[in-house]
Enzyme design. Structure first.
Site, short mmCIF file in Angstrom:
data_model
loop_
_atom_site.label_atom_id
_atom_site.label_comp_id
_atom_site.label_asym_id
_atom_site.label_seq_id
_atom_site.Cartn_x
_atom_site.Cartn_y
_atom_site.Cartn_z
N LYS A 143 -20.13 14.67 13.82
CA LYS A 143 -19.77 15.25 15.11
C LYS A 143 -18.36 14.81 15.49
O LYS A 143 -17.81 13.87 14.91
CB LYS A 143 -20.78 14.82 16.17
N ARG B 193 -31.43 9.99 28.01
CA ARG B 193 -30.34 10.95 27.87
C ARG B 193 -30.88 12.31 27.46
O ARG B 193 -30.67 13.30 28.13
CB ARG B 193 -29.31 10.43 26.86
N HIS C 129 -33.21 7.47 19.61
CA HIS C 129 -31.89 6.84 19.56
C HIS C 129 -31.93 5.52 20.30
O HIS C 129 -32.39 5.44 21.44
CB HIS C 129 -30.85 7.76 20.19
N ARG D 76 -29.28 6.97 10.54
CA ARG D 76 -28.15 7.77 11.02
C ARG D 76 -26.97 6.88 11.43
O ARG D 76 -26.56 6.88 12.59
CB ARG D 76 -28.54 8.61 12.24
N TYR E 90 10.22 6.16 29.51
CA TYR E 90 9.96 6.41 30.92
C TYR E 90 9.74 5.11 31.71
O TYR E 90 9.06 4.20 31.26
CB TYR E 90 8.70 7.28 31.08
N CYS F 178 5.05 7.81 24.75
CA CYS F 178 5.25 9.17 25.25
C CYS F 178 4.18 10.11 24.70
O CYS F 178 3.37 9.74 23.86
CB CYS F 178 6.63 9.67 24.86
N MET F 179 4.20 11.35 25.18
CA MET F 179 3.23 12.33 24.73
C MET F 179 3.33 12.61 23.23
O MET F 179 2.31 12.70 22.53
CB MET F 179 3.40 13.65 25.49
N ASP F 180 4.55 12.71 22.72
CA ASP F 180 4.75 13.13 21.33
C ASP F 180 5.46 12.09 20.48
O ASP F 180 5.61 12.30 19.27
CB ASP F 180 5.61 14.41 21.29
#
Length: 361
Positions: A37, A129, A156, A212, A255, A302-304
């Site tokens: 997943k 859950r 679980h 699992r 920044y 930073c973002m990138d």
């Protein structure tokens, strides 16, 4: 081959994955359902599912959403795919047609299944859950068995990775009581309960046909359980140097001006940031590996991009910088700097990071 190269890559080590799977299967004493997943915990669904399907101890693959189930089934790995969360009544027949094993926790969900479905009874033993509570689960399981749809049953653990295992033992007792009350099935019932924490802390669980392990399969365990099985992180993340410059003494980087150069400082800009999954909250604490040395990340992530001190190093644009690897600097370190856990960092690795089989530096 495109000349447009990725700025960052996640290198997946097949030998580490297979070694982890072997160790966990040996400890659990059962074949495994490997959770893939969340893009295989960030490692890449297609790549991990294909590698795992070649392992003799892997019974099948587990996913969290119907679309993940569809994608995993389309890979045709030859291993069953188990959906862990309930589909809608409209989705159940579509997934059953793909051979996906379906979770069932109510008589209404059972009634929505077509005659060719294969169901795994989901029992809520205390996680609160998903699933049917034990007294309800018996009735649902009997109905599934009556229709010839019952292939497996599962629960679980909520705290099997904690030092105190009292509640884990109570959950197991509740689950085994449900199993004991179910009618016989034409083939042995595939019961499974152990996540990675339970495999490591409890070992073989009587009556269980499968286990699992999730994060443990990708190489991580709580500190107090690490000696229980030899596990190696599967993913190394690297990004390329995109720019080199010298920051004059007294000027700031990134920044907010959080870091100020105490002297003229050679700085490399690296093509990865929080949009790619590197935690912004690691600002001020993070380090990377470059040219064989640990170096600090300078200023705000930073973002990138992020910036690093390369004083005294012979670094050129295009050179690799390691954000985390199997030892020396791991995703556990990165998670700690970011105030989070390995799960969040790994599953946050973005689509711009190319997943590929590669040698660990």
């Amino acid at each position: 081959m495109s000349v447009l190269a990725p700025r960052a890559r996640a290198l997946i080590d097949p030998d580490a994955l297979h070694s982890n799977l072997s160790a966990l299967a040996a400890r659990s004493g059962t074949p495994l359902i490997l959770p893939v997943k969340a893009n295989a915990y960030g490692h890449g669904l297609t790549l991990i599912a294909t590698l795992a399907a070649a392992h003799p101890d892997v019974w099948g693959l587990a996913v969290a959403t119907p679309r993940e189930a569809q994608a995993a089934a389309a890979l045709n790995t030859g291993r069953p795919v188990l959906l862990l969360t309930p589909p809608t009544p409209a989705e159940a027949p579509v997934l059953a047609d793909l051979g996906v094993r379906l979770p069932v926790a109510s008589l209404a969900e059972a009634a929505a299944l077509p005659a060719h479905a294969r169901a795994h009874l989901k029992v809520d033993t205390g996680m609160n859950r998903l699933g049917a509570r034990p007294d309800e689960a018996v009735a649902v399981g009997r109905e599934l068995a009556r229709r010839g749809l019952l292939e497996g049953a599962y629960t679980h653990f909520a705290s099997a990775d904690e030092p105190d295992l009292n509640f884990a033992h109570e959950q197991l007792r509740r689950f085994q009581a449900v199993l004991d009350a179910l009618p016989p099935t034409p083939r042995p019932l595939l019961a499974h309960a152990a996540n990675g924490g339970a495999v490591l802390s409890l070992g073989h669980l009587p009556g269980m046909a499968l286990a699992r392990p999730g994060l443990a399969a990708y190489g991580f365990a709580p500190e107090h359980l690490r000696a229980r099985a030899p596990l190696t992180p599967v993913m190394t993340v690297q990004a390329s140097v995109t720019h080199l410059h010298t920051v004059p003494a007294g000027e700031t980087v990134s920044y907010g001006g959080l870091w100020r150069a105490p002297r003229d400082t050679p700085v490399a800009t690296v093509g990865i940031g929080y949009a790619d999954g590197y935690p912004r909250n690691a600002t001020g604490r993070a380090e990377v590996l470059v040219a064989g040395q640990r170096r600090p990340v300078l200023g705000r992530i930073c973002m990138d991009q992020l910036m690093i001190d390369v004083t005294g190093l012979n670094v050129q644009p295009g050179d690799p910088v390691t954000l985390w690897t199997q030892q020396d600097l791991t995703v556990t370190d990165v998670a700690a700097w970011g105030g989070t856990v390995e799960y969040e960092v790994l599953t946050g690795v973005g689509d711009r990071v190319e997943r590929t089989v590669g040698e660990t530096p």
